[in-house]
Structures are given as structure tokens and as C-alpha cells.
Design a protein around this motif. Structure first.
Motif, PDB file in Angstrom:
ATOM      1  N   ARG A 290      47.031 -48.186 -42.693  1.00 49.86           N
ATOM      2  CA  ARG A 290      47.780 -49.445 -42.744  1.00 49.86           C
ATOM      3  C   ARG A 290      49.015 -49.316 -43.640  1.00 49.86           C
ATOM      4  O   ARG A 290      50.056 -49.919 -43.375  1.00 49.86           O
ATOM      5  N   SER A 291      48.895 -48.543 -44.709  1.00 52.37           N
ATOM      6  CA  SER A 291      49.976 -48.439 -45.698  1.00 52.37           C
ATOM      7  C   SER A 291      51.079 -47.470 -45.284  1.00 52.37           C
ATOM      8  O   SER A 291      52.191 -47.528 -45.814  1.00 52.37           O
ATOM      9  N   GLY A 292      50.755 -46.531 -44.378  1.00 52.20           N
ATOM     10  CA  GLY A 292      51.712 -45.492 -44.041  1.00 52.20           C
ATOM     11  C   GLY A 292      51.769 -44.375 -45.059  1.00 52.20           C
ATOM     12  O   GLY A 292      52.654 -43.514 -45.005  1.00 52.20           O
ATOM     13  N   LEU A 293      50.807 -44.370 -45.985  1.00 52.73           N
ATOM     14  CA  LEU A 293      50.746 -43.345 -47.021  1.00 52.73           C
ATOM     15  C   LEU A 293      49.657 -42.330 -46.694  1.00 52.73           C
ATOM     16  O   LEU A 293      48.724 -42.617 -45.938  1.00 52.73           O
ATOM     17  N   SER A 294      49.744 -41.167 -47.308  1.00 55.78           N
ATOM     18  CA  SER A 294      48.688 -40.159 -47.202  1.00 55.78           C
ATOM     19  C   SER A 294      47.892 -40.145 -48.498  1.00 55.78           C
ATOM     20  O   SER A 294      48.339 -40.674 -49.528  1.00 55.78           O
ATOM     21  N   ILE A 295      46.732 -39.515 -48.468  1.00 50.43           N
ATOM     22  CA  ILE A 295      45.904 -39.442 -49.675  1.00 50.43           C
ATOM     23  C   ILE A 295      46.650 -38.717 -50.791  1.00 50.43           C
ATOM     24  O   ILE A 295      46.475 -39.030 -51.972  1.00 50.43           O
ATOM     25  N   ASP A 296      47.527 -37.773 -50.440  1.00 47.44           N
ATOM     26  CA  ASP A 296      48.266 -37.021 -51.452  1.00 47.44           C
ATOM     27  C   ASP A 296      49.393 -37.831 -52.089  1.00 47.44           C
ATOM     28  O   ASP A 296      49.921 -37.446 -53.141  1.00 47.44           O
ATOM     29  N   ASP A 297      49.781 -38.947 -51.446  1.00 51.02           N
ATOM     30  CA  ASP A 297      50.811 -39.810 -52.032  1.00 51.02           C
ATOM     31  C   ASP A 297      50.266 -40.632 -53.201  1.00 51.02           C
ATOM     32  O   ASP A 297      51.036 -41.177 -53.994  1.00 51.02           O
ATOM     33  N   ILE A 298      48.951 -40.735 -53.292  1.00 53.56           N
ATOM     34  CA  ILE A 298      48.310 -41.580 -54.292  1.00 53.56           C
ATOM     35  C   ILE A 298      48.116 -40.797 -55.587  1.00 53.56           C
ATOM     36  O   ILE A 298      47.538 -39.722 -55.595  1.00 53.56           O
ATOM     37  N   GLY A 299      48.580 -41.365 -56.700  1.00 53.18           N
ATOM     38  CA  GLY A 299      48.531 -40.644 -57.974  1.00 53.18           C
ATOM     39  C   GLY A 299      47.199 -40.730 -58.699  1.00 53.18           C
ATOM     40  O   GLY A 299      46.887 -39.875 -59.532  1.00 53.18           O
ATOM     41  N   VAL A 300      46.416 -41.774 -58.401  1.00 53.70           N
ATOM     42  CA  VAL A 300      45.123 -41.943 -59.068  1.00 53.70           C
ATOM     43  C   VAL A 300      44.207 -42.733 -58.153  1.00 53.70           C
ATOM     44  O   VAL A 300      44.645 -43.648 -57.451  1.00 53.70           O
ATOM     45  N   TYR A 301      42.927 -42.350 -58.154  1.00 54.58           N
ATOM     46  CA  TYR A 301      41.922 -43.028 -57.337  1.00 54.58           C
ATOM     47  C   TYR A 301      40.831 -43.573 -58.250  1.00 54.58           C
ATOM     48  O   TYR A 301      40.273 -42.835 -59.065  1.00 54.58           O
ATOM     49  N   GLU A 302      40.546 -44.851 -58.108  1.00 56.88           N
ATOM     50  CA  GLU A 302      39.392 -45.459 -58.783  1.00 56.88           C
ATOM     51  C   GLU A 302      38.333 -45.760 -57.720  1.00 56.88           C
ATOM     52  O   GLU A 302      38.493 -46.658 -56.896  1.00 56.88           O
ATOM     53  N   VAL A 303      37.284 -44.966 -57.718  1.00 60.50           N
ATOM     54  CA  VAL A 303      36.177 -45.129 -56.773  1.00 60.50           C
ATOM     55  C   VAL A 303      34.949 -45.508 -57.593  1.00 60.50           C
ATOM     56  O   VAL A 303      34.471 -44.710 -58.409  1.00 60.50           O
ATOM     57  N   ASN A 304      34.480 -46.718 -57.411  1.00 54.38           N
ATOM     58  CA  ASN A 304      33.441 -47.219 -58.304  1.00 54.38           C
ATOM     59  C   ASN A 304      32.217 -46.313 -58.329  1.00 54.38           C
ATOM     60  O   ASN A 304      31.681 -45.929 -57.293  1.00 54.38           O
ATOM     61  N   GLU A 305      31.766 -46.016 -59.542  1.00 49.60           N
ATOM     62  CA  GLU A 305      30.639 -45.111 -59.739  1.00 49.60           C
ATOM     63  C   GLU A 305      29.311 -45.867 -59.705  1.00 49.60           C
ATOM     64  O   GLU A 305      28.576 -45.895 -60.693  1.00 49.60           O
ATOM     65  N   ALA A 306      29.003 -46.463 -58.557  1.00 48.74           N
ATOM     66  CA  ALA A 306      27.708 -47.123 -58.433  1.00 48.74           C
ATOM     67  C   ALA A 306      26.585 -46.109 -58.670  1.00 48.74           C
ATOM     68  O   ALA A 306      25.624 -46.371 -59.394  1.00 48.74           O
ATOM     69  N   PHE A 307      26.719 -44.959 -58.036  1.00 51.83           N
ATOM     70  CA  PHE A 307      25.838 -43.805 -58.222  1.00 51.83           C
ATOM     71  C   PHE A 307      26.715 -42.568 -58.071  1.00 51.83           C
ATOM     72  O   PHE A 307      27.697 -42.582 -57.314  1.00 51.83           O
ATOM     73  N   ALA A 308      26.371 -41.489 -58.726  1.00 50.97           N
ATOM     74  CA  ALA A 308      27.209 -40.288 -58.703  1.00 50.97           C
ATOM     75  C   ALA A 308      27.518 -39.775 -57.295  1.00 50.97           C
ATOM     76  O   ALA A 308      28.622 -39.274 -57.050  1.00 50.97           O
ATOM     77  N   PRO A 309      26.589 -39.854 -56.324  1.00 50.64           N
ATOM     78  CA  PRO A 309      26.928 -39.337 -54.992  1.00 50.64           C
ATOM     79  C   PRO A 309      28.053 -40.094 -54.299  1.00 50.64           C
ATOM     80  O   PRO A 309      28.678 -39.553 -53.386  1.00 50.64           O
ATOM     81  N   VAL A 310      28.310 -41.334 -54.694  1.00 54.86           N
ATOM     82  CA  VAL A 310      29.299 -42.156 -53.991  1.00 54.86           C
ATOM     83  C   VAL A 310      30.711 -41.576 -54.120  1.00 54.86           C
ATOM     84  O   VAL A 310      31.366 -41.290 -53.107  1.00 54.86           O
ATOM     85  N   PRO A 311      31.247 -41.390 -55.329  1.00 51.12           N
ATOM     86  CA  PRO A 311      32.581 -40.795 -55.419  1.00 51.12           C
ATOM     87  C   PRO A 311      32.622 -39.352 -54.945  1.00 51.12           C
ATOM     88  O   PRO A 311      33.654 -38.900 -54.424  1.00 51.12           O
ATOM     89  N   LEU A 312      31.509 -38.629 -55.081  1.00 51.09           N
ATOM     90  CA  LEU A 312      31.501 -37.233 -54.638  1.00 51.09           C
ATOM     91  C   LEU A 312      31.557 -37.126 -53.120  1.00 51.09           C
ATOM     92  O   LEU A 312      32.263 -36.268 -52.577  1.00 51.09           O
ATOM     93  N   ALA A 313      30.833 -37.990 -52.412  1.00 53.53           N
ATOM     94  CA  ALA A 313      30.908 -37.995 -50.949  1.00 53.53           C
ATOM     95  C   ALA A 313      32.298 -38.441 -50.493  1.00 53.53           C
ATOM     96  O   ALA A 313      32.870 -37.887 -49.545  1.00 53.53           O
ATOM     97  N   TRP A 314      32.842 -39.455 -51.170  1.00 54.70           N
ATOM     98  CA  TRP A 314      34.202 -39.923 -50.868  1.00 54.70           C
ATOM     99  C   TRP A 314      35.199 -38.781 -51.022  1.00 54.70           C
ATOM    100  O   TRP A 314      36.073 -38.567 -50.177  1.00 54.70           O
ATOM    101  N   LEU A 315      35.063 -38.032 -52.094  1.00 51.38           N
ATOM    102  CA  LEU A 315      35.954 -36.908 -52.372  1.00 51.38           C
ATOM    103  C   LEU A 315      35.857 -35.858 -51.269  1.00 51.38           C
ATOM    104  O   LEU A 315      36.872 -35.351 -50.772  1.00 51.38           O
ATOM    105  N   ALA A 316      34.622 -35.548 -50.863  1.00 51.45           N
ATOM    106  CA  ALA A 316      34.408 -34.531 -49.837  1.00 51.45           C
ATOM    107  C   ALA A 316      35.018 -34.934 -48.500  1.00 51.45           C
ATOM    108  O   ALA A 316      35.577 -34.101 -47.776  1.00 51.45           O
ATOM    109  N   GLU A 317      34.939 -36.219 -48.164  1.00 56.40           N
ATOM    110  CA  GLU A 317      35.393 -36.670 -46.851  1.00 56.40           C
ATOM    111  C   GLU A 317      36.888 -36.957 -46.791  1.00 56.40           C
ATOM    112  O   GLU A 317      37.492 -36.846 -45.731  1.00 56.40           O
ATOM    113  N   THR A 318      37.485 -37.332 -47.906  1.00 54.70           N
ATOM    114  CA  THR A 318      38.908 -37.677 -47.893  1.00 54.70           C
ATOM    115  C   THR A 318      39.812 -36.490 -48.199  1.00 54.70           C
ATOM    116  O   THR A 318      41.009 -36.537 -47.907  1.00 54.70           O
ATOM    117  N   GLY A 319      39.265 -35.449 -48.826  1.00 55.04           N
ATOM    118  CA  GLY A 319      40.087 -34.321 -49.233  1.00 55.04           C
ATOM    119  C   GLY A 319      40.988 -34.636 -50.407  1.00 55.04           C
ATOM    120  O   GLY A 319      41.988 -33.947 -50.638  1.00 55.04           O
TER     121      GLY A 319
END
Length: 381
Positions: A290-319
Motif C-alpha cells: 500500500r505504501s509503495g515502499l520496500s522492507i529495505d526502505d524502513i529504518g526500524v521495525y517494532e514487532v511486538n514481542e508477545a512471544f520470542a517466536p513472533v518477531p523471529l518468524a516475522w524476520l524469517a518471512e519478510t527478509g
């Protein structure tokens, strides 16, 4: 379409379960950040169009439209309305999104968004004391499985192959990053102390300095006998509140205020409600498209740490770049006061963007029922 901008953001320190904030009513904790926001900006609260307030467990202390009650507790004029939003853990992120959407659409000119949760006083799962959540039709659709976030975290760890050691290393790193941020004063600008029993509460109290994977290895699994999820690599049960002031650039100028960031793009998505916590992956893909941006355009990501696997799976899938992920620590280290966490993450995102002069930041939250919000903001000052 008008622009929506954030002109200020504040939060309380995060209190641990049955800790310093346990004696503070949710309405009073909410009122504290509302008053702080208008004191810092000089805005007349009577000119605010609405208060959009996130809260998850809306019973007991947090019932009766806590968003409206917070306005009254803050001493604001009675004509100022308030509404309470529930999108599970993403409630106050949804509050920010909804407030920004209303400003962009021209329905609001000046609005406060945020949220509260006092989990010491209104415990997690308290809504189950009456009635039957989900209902028979939904339960039948999913084979009679009662949705459980901890079980979902176990399933995610299994699907992505995360070992107990990997999860514990991530958790320990969250504490180390949070400690470094606190020591460097990164949170000082937006953190408003709360006076409790004559003493000012000024620092997130869930932090465990010196945490390590070796120490965490001694903790017993919480959801599965031979599982990998336990209290040390999951978010902490906590108390807290946060608030943001959102308006247009033109109104900010008229008020003598300098916008900090522009609301760039937002998205919400659903995913498997049994896995439950993978929603940030499609939500991120959706907001980037929607934004027209790529993941590499983003300088910082805040992915809520509900449980440790959540940000790690997000990281693996988004690159995404792991160095840009939760650089100030997260909910594993300092806590997850459900209805306030989305707004708290936004204050953390803004702090990192301003300290490192990063143009774009992305925030996403996994949520009960398998949904997730994703929001991109653009630094202006």
C-alpha cells in the motif's frame, strides 16, 4: 486527502504485575497521560474532537467505556467524548490508525489516541469468568480447539524450527537492549513519571539485567510439557498507559506545534486463529504494498514481542534486516500492558527514529484471534 501528523507522544513507565502501578485505577492511569499530553503541548483539551482509547479486558475497573471515563478523570470538559477500541493486543495501535484515518478524512481536526491496561487489577483471561468466548460455531469450525496464544507460540516455534536456545537467546538480548536504552536515556523525553505513595515511578520495572540464555534455560515450559515457551521468553504481564496527539500539519502550525511524524500508511490483516500470532507477516506485506515502499526502505521495525517466536518468524518471512528489529528491546524485557502496548510501541518507534534520524519506521502487532495491524510513519522533525 489530508495528512495526519503526530505532534507528541507520552507514556507511563511500565509496571510489572502486582508492582508499583498495581494500586492505580485504569481511569486514573489514563488520565495521567492525557493531562501530560496537553500540559506538554499547551493544547486546550476543550478543542479535542475525540479520545480514541484502546483497552482489551473491558470488565471491572476497565468497563463502562474507559476511554470516556478517562476524559472525565483527567478533568477535561464534559463535551469532549471518548471511545474504547478493542482489537486485542493491537487495540491502541488501532486507536492510532483510526484517529489518523479520521483526521485524513476531514472528520476530526485534533484527536488523542492511546490506551491503557492494568493487568494487575483486571487479570488476563478475566473475561472468561462469565459466558463462553468464541461460541459453538467458531469452535466447531476449528475442531473444538480453544484459541490459546501460548499454544500458538509453540506451534510457530515448531513450524519455523526455533530451538529453545534460540528463543532464550532472543529473550536475553531483548533485556540487554532495553537496559542499554534506559541507561542512555532514550525513553526520557516521552516518559511521564507517575507519583505513587509520594514517590515518583520513573523506570520500566520488568527489566531483568544480566539475563542470559543459560539462566533462562532453568525455567519450566508454560504451555507444553516438552515445549519451548516459558515465562522468560514471553511478554510480561504489566500495567501502563500511553497517548498521542494527532492533527493536520495546518492545525499544528496554527497551534504553534511542530509535527514529529506523518502517518504514512496502515493496514490490518487476518491469519490462522489457531497459530494466532502470524498476522504481522501478511499485515506487513499489505502495508508495504500500500505504501509503495520496500522492507529495505524502513529504518526500524517494532514487532511486538508477545512471544520470542513472533518477531523471529516475522524476520524469517519478510527478509528484514535483524539489526533494525526492536533495537530498544521489547515486551519480553519491559512488559506488555495489552491495551496500551500499541501506543507504547509507537513512542518507542518515534524515539528510535529521532535519535538515529531514520525517515521511515514500521510497527506491527500480533493480536488475539489471528489479526494484526501494521503502520508506517515518516519522520518530520
Amino acid at each position: 486527502m489530508r495528512d495526519a501528523v503526530i505532534v507528541d507522544a507520552v507514556r507511563t513507565p511500565i509496571g510489572k504485575r502486582n508492582g508499583t502501578l498495581a494500586g492505580v485505577h485504569a481511569a486514573d492511569l489514563s488520565a495521567h497521560v492525557l493531562r501530560a499530553l496537553v500540559e506538554r503541548t499547551g493544547v486546550d483539551p476543550g478543542t479535542i474532537d475525540d479520545v480514541v482509547w484502546g483497552c482489551v479486558t473491558q470488565i471491572g475497573d476497565q468497563s463502562s467505556n474507559i476511554g470516556r471515563i478517562a476524559v472525565l478523570a483527567a478533568g477535561w470538559p464534559e463535551h469532549v467524548p471518548g471511545v474504547t477500541v478493542n482489537r486485542a493486543c493491537g487495540s491502541s495501535q488501532q486507536a492510532v490508525d483510526s484517529a489518523a484515518h479520521a483526521v485524513m478524512a476531514g472528520q476530526y481536526d485534533l484527536v488523542v489516541a492511546g490506551g491503557v491496561e492494568t493487568m494487575s487489577r483486571v487479570p488476563l483471561g478475566a473475561h472468561r469468568t462469565t459466558g463462553r468466548p468464541y461460541g459453538p460455531t467458531v469452535l466447531a469450525r476449528y475442531g473444538g480447539v480453544e484459541f490459546n496464544q501460548g499454544v500458538g507460540a509453540e506451534l510457530i516455534a515448531e513450524r519455523w524450527g526455533f530451538s529453545r536456545t534460540r528463543l532464550d537467546e532472543y529473550a536475553a538480548d531483548s533485556h540487554a537492549k532495553a537496559a542499554a536504552a534506559i541507561d542512555a536515556g532514550v525513553f526520557d523525553d516521552h516518559l511521564v513519571p507517575v507519583e505513587v505513595d509520594g514517590t515518583k515511578f520513573t523506570t520500566d520495572e520488568g527489566l531483568r539485567r544480566g539475563s542470559s540464555a543459560e539462566k533462562l534455560a532453568a525455567l519450566k515450559p508454560s504451555f507444553k510439557e516438552d515445549g519451548v515457551i516459558h515465562a522468560g521468553n514471553a511478554s510480561q504481564i504489566s500495567d501502563g498507559a500511553a497517548a498521542l496527539l494527532i492533527t493536520t500539519p495546518e492545525r499544528a502550525r496554527d497551534l504553534g506545534l511542530t509535527p514529529v511524524a506523518r502517518y504514512h500508511s496502515g493496514a490490518v490483516s487476518g491469519a490462522d486463529p489457531v497459530l494466532m500470532l502470524t498476522g504481522p507477516i501478511p499485515a506487513t506485506q499489505k502495508v508495504l504494498q500500500r505504501s509503495g515502499l520496500s522492507i529495505d526502505d524502513i529504518g526500524v521495525y517494532e514487532v511486538n514481542e508477545a512471544f520470542a517466536p513472533v518477531p523471529l518468524a516475522w524476520l524469517a518471512e519478510t527478509g528484514a534486516d535483524p539489526e533494525r528489529l526492536n533495537p530498544l528491546g521489547g515486551a519480553i524485557a519491559v512488559g506488555h500492558p495489552l491495551g496500551a502496548s500499541g501506543a507504547i510501541l509507537m513512542t518507542r518507534l518515534l524515539a528510535r527514529m529521532r535519535s538515529e534520524n531514520l525517515r521511515y519506521g514500521l510497527q506491527t502487532m500480533c493480536e488475539g484471534g489471528g489479526t494484526a495491524n501494521a503502520t508506517i510513519i515518516e519522520l518530520l522533525a
